[in-house]
Design an enzyme around this catalytic site. Sequence first.
Site, short mmCIF file in Angstrom:
data_model
loop_
_atom_site.label_atom_id
_atom_site.label_comp_id
_atom_site.label_asym_id
_atom_site.label_seq_id
_atom_site.Cartn_x
_atom_site.Cartn_y
_atom_site.Cartn_z
CG ASP A 143 -1.94 -1.05 1.25
OD1 ASP A 143 -2.25 -1.58 0.17
OD2 ASP A 143 -2.45 -1.39 2.34
NE ARG A 144 -0.62 7.50 -2.39
CZ ARG A 144 -0.13 8.32 -3.32
NH1 ARG A 144 1.00 8.97 -3.09
NH2 ARG A 144 -0.77 8.51 -4.45
#
EC number: 5.4.99.-
Length: 302
Positions: A143-144
Amino acid sequence: MRKNHKNSPNRNTDSSIYKVEEPIELLPFLIKMMTKSSRNSVKSVLTRGQVTVDGKMIKQHNHPLQIGQTVAILKNQAAMKEDALVGIEILYEDDVLIAVNKDAGILSVAAKNEEEMTAYRQIKQYVKKENLKNRVFVVHRLDRDTSGVMLFAKSEDIKKKLQEAWNEVVKERTYTALVEGVVRKKEGTISSWLKESKTFKVHSNPTDNGGQHAITHYKTLQSNKQFTLLQVQLETGRKNQIRVHMEELGHPVVGDKKYGSTINPIKRLGLHATALALVHPTTGELIRFQADAPKNFISKTK
């Protein structure tokens, strides 16, 4: 062939190697060896972290050298190639794989904005500096807002080989999670079925709801009255698995508003991919990549 990088314990590739023949401080030694460089150029090489002594990066000008030690100087071209990376640190590289440590806030691959400097885009540019025909492929994503170990393959065949046998070849996926509150049970296992809703939120169910079975093991590393630092081992790798399971445990990941967190003192998601171990796709050897947990995760639980 294994390539060594600025953060590698042994980075002889793209380096000039020298043996120390008399006790001397590091800066005078480098000036003596780098006869074609000015004193300021030699100092810059030190400052940029291009010098290692017996495999350990040294920046101190007056570092004492002993007879028999090995000094390696990473060439400017190689150092500049790595310095161009933003929020990405190369942990390992060979002929078929690249493992990196990705900072929080960096996307794994492009979403809507094709110009965004994602991990994939940066590593693609990095390999093309050596040869324009070189390519890279994302083996797994983070995930970012999750930092840590991320793996790339240098060919589509290797990517497919790893992805198709992921559960067999991966021997360890360890994360460090900073969660809210005091986790009373020092270690445990969460097992449930995860299913994504139309609003892209993953929901957990104790029985089969048509979703994917997910198993997460956790162990407390340290804690105080506000936060607990957990070591989390994934037995399965489902979307948002740790985040959903921590919410289910009653201790959401710090900064994870989507899954129940109400505070964010670290200004990021409290989740970090600490280690990935797998069977190498061509050599068959077990290799392990590690990126230590961010310091603010540890300081918040002291």
